[in-house]
Design an enzyme around this catalytic site. Sequence first.
Site: not given
Length: 291
Positions: A195, A123
């Site tokens: 993100n 991530s």
Amino acid sequence: MNIDDVKNIAVLGAGNMGHQISTLCAIKGYKTTCMDVSDEILKKAEAFVDKYLPGRVEKERLTKEQAKKARENLTFTSSLEEAVKDADYVIEAVLEVVDLKRKIFADLDKMAPSHAILATNSSYIVSSRIADATSRPEKVVNLHFFNPALVMKLVEVVQGPHTSDETAKISMALCDKLEKIGVHLKKEVEGFLLNRIFRAISREAMWILEMGVASVEDIDKACVFGAGHPMGPFRLNDLTGLDLSYTMGMEAFRETGDRSLLPSPRLVEHCIKGEYGEKTGKGWYDYSKQS
Ligand SMILES: NC(=O)c1ccc[n+]([C@@H]2O[C@H](COP(=O)([O-])OP(=O)(O)OC[C@H]3O[C@@H](n4cnc5c(N)ncnc54)[C@H](O)[C@@H]3O)[C@@H](O)[C@H]2O)c1
């Protein structure tokens, strides 16, 4: 090498992300091996597939034949060597711990065929923090799926300074083959693309809560009914895992020195209690009470 040379895919980690990524690859026609160190997680992943595929047939999203083929394409193992020995493309989706990923990439480098591309689904760990653990940095790239990987269309392909254009091109082409929407990040950047945008929303939501302005439920309602988001930031956080947000916040702070990126006090409180979201039955919401 080009995308047509990719026939066998290995997915490392059968957790939240890995079991769905491997199911997706198998459905799209790739011989896929899903590997995990935990037999319990592997059993869970296998049970998921055996329920998911018939469900897709029932909903007429797959024919019986396609489901059968997908199941035949997918194997599970706890041996890294077995998983990667014939792989053309490896997708690592193990725990978000940089030293663990470096160790796995070093092992992979020895065990996978020399032409294989080694991608991480991390991530936030950019692949340049991992690539030098291998002898083929030009074949190391971030391939970032979103959760749940069988549903979310977006995949970010992040090209590091070491990643060759060929590796980036094949990774983008793989997104097409998996019927995902690939976006190509031409440089590594902390937090990648979406993100960073989400973080801005989520950070604001956390501080509105900390300031006592509104409840978790009302902040989520505002995002859903005012901004048209499919779910609010707290509900989404329960799905992706509060533990992951905690590590991402700490990592972003370490990387930038920006204190506003630190996890919020309430997020830390939940994490200390082991309330990581849906997977533990409680996070911002309590799932044990749900029918
Ligand atoms: N959860 C999300 O929403 C999300 C979204 C996008 C990307 N990611 C990334 O995907 C990766 C996996 O996240 P997750 O949420 O699936 O985690 P998870 O904790 O659900 O699964 C990780 C799995 O890795 C396995 N594992 C640990 N050591 C291993 C090893 N040496 N070899 C093989 N397997 C090993 C564990 O047994 C576990 O099943 C992380 O890098 C994370 O940052 C997560």
